[in-house]
Design a protein around this motif. Structure first.
Motif, PDB file in Angstrom:
ATOM      1  N   LEU A   6       4.737  31.132 120.254  1.00  0.00           N
ATOM      2  CA  LEU A   6       3.485  31.649 120.884  1.00  0.00           C
ATOM      3  C   LEU A   6       3.453  30.784 122.035  1.00  0.00           C
ATOM      4  CD1 LEU A   6       0.864  32.108 118.050  1.00  0.00           C
ATOM      5  CD2 LEU A   6       2.717  33.856 118.836  1.00  0.00           C
ATOM      6  N   TYR A   7       3.246  31.187 123.467  1.00  0.00           N
ATOM      7  CA  TYR A   7       2.976  30.456 124.308  1.00  0.00           C
ATOM      8  C   TYR A   7       1.525  30.652 124.661  1.00  0.00           C
ATOM      9  CZ  TYR A   7       2.386  28.452 129.194  1.00  0.00           C
ATOM     10  OH  TYR A   7       2.114  28.234 130.304  1.00  0.00           O
ATOM     11  N   ARG A  28      -1.441  35.317 116.841  1.00  0.00           N
ATOM     12  CA  ARG A  28      -0.928  35.243 115.262  1.00  0.00           C
ATOM     13  C   ARG A  28      -1.387  36.352 114.584  1.00  0.00           C
ATOM     14  NH1 ARG A  28       0.502  30.334 113.120  1.00  0.00           N
ATOM     15  NH2 ARG A  28       0.235  28.337 114.480  1.00  0.00           N
ATOM     16  N   LYS A  29      -2.335  37.070 114.777  1.00  0.00           N
ATOM     17  CA  LYS A  29      -2.421  38.387 114.262  1.00  0.00           C
ATOM     18  C   LYS A  29      -1.506  39.225 114.514  1.00  0.00           C
ATOM     19  CE  LYS A  29      -7.675  38.402 113.836  1.00  0.00           C
ATOM     20  NZ  LYS A  29      -9.034  39.186 114.329  1.00  0.00           N
ATOM     21  N   ALA A  40       6.840  28.031 116.563  1.00  0.00           N
ATOM     22  CA  ALA A  40       6.009  27.125 117.493  1.00  0.00           C
ATOM     23  C   ALA A  40       4.990  27.503 118.255  1.00  0.00           C
ATOM     24  CB  ALA A  40       7.176  26.443 118.323  1.00  0.00           C
ATOM     25  N   VAL A  41       4.337  26.824 118.665  1.00  0.00           N
ATOM     26  CA  VAL A  41       2.882  27.254 119.339  1.00  0.00           C
ATOM     27  C   VAL A  41       2.904  26.158 120.528  1.00  0.00           C
ATOM     28  CG1 VAL A  41       0.409  27.485 119.742  1.00  0.00           C
ATOM     29  CG2 VAL A  41       1.578  28.214 117.491  1.00  0.00           C
ATOM     30  N   ARG A  55       5.723  23.686 129.305  1.00  0.00           N
ATOM     31  CA  ARG A  55       5.451  24.291 127.898  1.00  0.00           C
ATOM     32  C   ARG A  55       6.264  25.474 128.042  1.00  0.00           C
ATOM     33  NH1 ARG A  55       5.609  20.860 123.646  1.00  0.00           N
ATOM     34  NH2 ARG A  55       3.811  19.305 123.723  1.00  0.00           N
ATOM     35  N   ALA A  56       5.862  26.307 129.241  1.00  0.00           N
ATOM     36  CA  ALA A  56       6.528  27.725 129.346  1.00  0.00           C
ATOM     37  C   ALA A  56       7.897  27.397 129.582  1.00  0.00           C
ATOM     38  CB  ALA A  56       5.843  28.209 130.688  1.00  0.00           C
ATOM     39  N   GLU A  57       8.556  26.638 130.428  1.00  0.00           N
ATOM     40  CA  GLU A  57       9.969  26.398 130.333  1.00  0.00           C
ATOM     41  C   GLU A  57      10.519  26.122 128.920  1.00  0.00           C
ATOM     42  OE1 GLU A  57      11.668  27.109 133.115  1.00  0.00           O
ATOM     43  OE2 GLU A  57       9.694  27.612 133.837  1.00  0.00           O
ATOM     44  N   GLU A  58       9.922  25.433 128.097  1.00  0.00           N
ATOM     45  CA  GLU A  58      10.370  25.030 126.797  1.00  0.00           C
ATOM     46  C   GLU A  58      10.394  26.210 125.875  1.00  0.00           C
ATOM     47  OE1 GLU A  58       9.201  22.211 123.113  1.00  0.00           O
ATOM     48  OE2 GLU A  58       8.182  21.725 124.829  1.00  0.00           O
ATOM     49  N   ALA A  59       9.222  27.218 126.095  1.00  0.00           N
ATOM     50  CA  ALA A  59       9.172  28.377 125.187  1.00  0.00           C
ATOM     51  C   ALA A  59      10.242  29.221 125.587  1.00  0.00           C
ATOM     52  CB  ALA A  59       7.759  29.065 125.440  1.00  0.00           C
TER      53      ALA A  59
END
Length: 514
Positions: A6-7, A28-29, A40-41, A55-59
């Motif tokens: 999840l991003y 999550r729903k 991962a979140v 974090r977007a690049e990591e996702a």
């Protein structure tokens, strides 16, 4: 079962309508309904959509290298507002991993839909255009607010307050204004006064760090200005370059600065400078109460000009510029031979062809030891005083300094392209008339002597070349050196040296402190 990452992203953590907590709950729903396991979140809190997000690049990397199978984000505009650039990255990952799935919840957009690339490109471009429009509106709003000259309309646009100020709520109106922070203002004045006195930037920087003064961007400063606990918070480290910028910053005069592109480098990148915000005529706008007076600030700027590229070379000795040849009157320079350390003072005419003077030379060690003995024998036991001046009488020194700074501002505005002479010249004449009126009022200069707690002998030993030259400068005009009359012990410095002392007129306008 597919693994899901999840991003989540918000530009501001206070945005409750799309808060990180709400995004995570909804996503999550979705994952639960689809039967995906969340591995991962990843969150980016407080970043604009036009900036790269770590974090977007990591996702996306988790999808690319197989650590996750599904990437779920709240909406494509939350993923990025960088337009086609961001979409190209998504499409590139999907080409390498066609079994992966990208889901943008709010738009109901999934990468397994027909024409996903086209739909994503349209949405991303619309988001980019919206972001650009928002940025333009913000810039227009900032320019309008900064252009206001009515004190009732002025407000602080946010960010870290400049050194010497803190932000407080406007009374009876929205927004904030800047007020002088007494703690930082005291240090600002100490910095400027020390620089005018001759202190080095290195020493001023060390003083701030030794005293634990928080830097403008530090967590300790933010907490201190809010009245929050400061224990354990970092105060940052002052650098010489930061102190130099602070000493030259017009924010100390209650002005606001903004970025101005003044040219371009050879590679096409812009050259950016920070200029004081000015009115339509080019005169800097006074927005807040000054941290320091205009006279002190002007003295600092004048010293920076003297320290510019055409400044004289650093003196090799505290006697440099004081020794003169008795035969031709030329200055004796401290120099060396064959790359050895400076070992003698020599007449400047000695090496000039066609000059009749045979030249005079004297050992640097001998002349320094002798002059030091004479000077300290006369004044070494006296107390050292720091002398400052103030104007006493009807004249307002602060007003005079402010008028002088205003005249300088108008003169600068007159030199700009497109200057409105019809408005600026009458304003300059008015300021000059005000200055003439202030100067015509009867007043006298009072010199205040404050004991430093040291003797002049102690000050001499602890000081370097500038400090020793300062001590000599008030009492010694020059030293005339005659040729040697013998060699070795037969050539005594007392037989070769004549002191030319400065005779001071009697001045009763002194006030001693300490």
């Amino acid at each position: 079962m597919k693994r899901c990452v999840l991003y989540l992203r918000v530009s501001r953590s206070t945005d409750e309508s799309v808060s990180l907590a709400r995004q995570e709950k909804e996503l999550r729903k979705l994952a639960e309904r689809e039967g995906w396991v969340v591995v991962a979140v990843l969150r980016d809190d407080g970043l604009t959509g036009t900036k790269e997000r770590e974090r977007a690049e990591e996702a996306l990397a988790m999808i690319a290298d197989g650590r996750a199978d599904v990437l779920v984000s709240w909406e494509l505009s939350r993923w990025s507002r960088m337009g086609l650039t961001a979409v190209a990255k998504l499409v590139g990952v999907l080409q390498d991993r066609p079994d992966a799935l990208l889901v943008f919840h709010k738009e109901g957009l999934r990468s397994d839909m027909p024409a996903f690339g086209i739909l994503a490109a349209v949405i991303a471009e619309v988001a980019r255009m919206e972001a650009e429009g928002t940025r333009d509106r913000i810039r227009s709003m900032r320019s309008y607010v900064l252009s206001q000259t009515d004190p009732e309309q002025m407000r602080w646009l946010g960010g870290s307050p400049p050194f010497g100020y803190r932000a407080v709520a406007r009374s009876g109106a929205g927004g904030k204004v800047l007020v002088v922070d007494p703690y930082e203002a005291g240090y600002a004045r100490r910095l400027l006064e020390g620089f005018v006195r001759g202190d080095k930037l290195t020493d001023l920087t060390r003083m701030l760090n030794d005293d634990g003064v928080p830097t403008t961007m530090s967590a300790l400063r933010r907490a201190r200005q809010k009245g929050a606990p400061t224990e354990g918070l970092a105060g940052g480290m002052w650098r010489i370059t930061t102190v130099r910028k602070l000493l030259q910053s017009p924010t100390l005069l209650g002005r606001t600065t903004q970025k101005v592109e003044v040219g371009k480098r050879s590679d096409g990148s812009p050259i950016i400078e920070y200029h004081a915000v000015a009115d339509a005529q080019g005169i800097p706008i006074q927005r807040w109460e000054p941290v320091v007076d205009a006279g002190l600030w002007a003295q600092v700027q004048e010293r920076f000009k003297k320290r510019g590229p055409n400044q004289p070379r650093k003196a090799a000795s505290w006697l440099s510029g004081l020794l003169y040849c008795s035969k031709c009157g030329s200055v004796l320079y401290a120099n060396s031979r064959k790359n050895r350390p400076v070992d003698a003072f020599r007449c400047s005419n000695k090496a000039i062809p066609g000059q009749t003077c045979g030249g005079v030379a004297i050992s640097r060690r001998i002349i320094e030891d002798y002059v030091e003995g004479v000077i300290l024998g006369m004044i070494g036991g006296l107390n050292e005083y720091r002398v400052t001046e103030r104007i006493e009488g009807p004249i307002d020194a602060g007003e005079l300094d402010s008028v002088a700074q205003a005249i300088a501002d108008v003169q600068v505005a007159l030199g700009r392209d497109g200057a409105n002479y019809a408005e600026l010249i009458p304003r300059l004449d008015e300021l000059k008339a005000t200055r003439a009126r202030l100067l015509s009022q009867p007043a006298r200069v009072i010199k205040v002597r404050e004991a430093t707690g040291r003797t002049l002998s102690e000050a001499w030993e602890e000081g370097g070349i500038p400090e020793r030259q300062f001590i000599l400068g008030d009492m010694l005009d020059s030293i005339v050196v005659s040729p040697a009359v013998g060699t070795g012990a037969a050539s005594k410095p007392e037989d070769r040296v004549d002191f030319v002392w400065i005779e001071h007129p009697v001045d009763d306008d002194y006030l001693s402190v300490g």
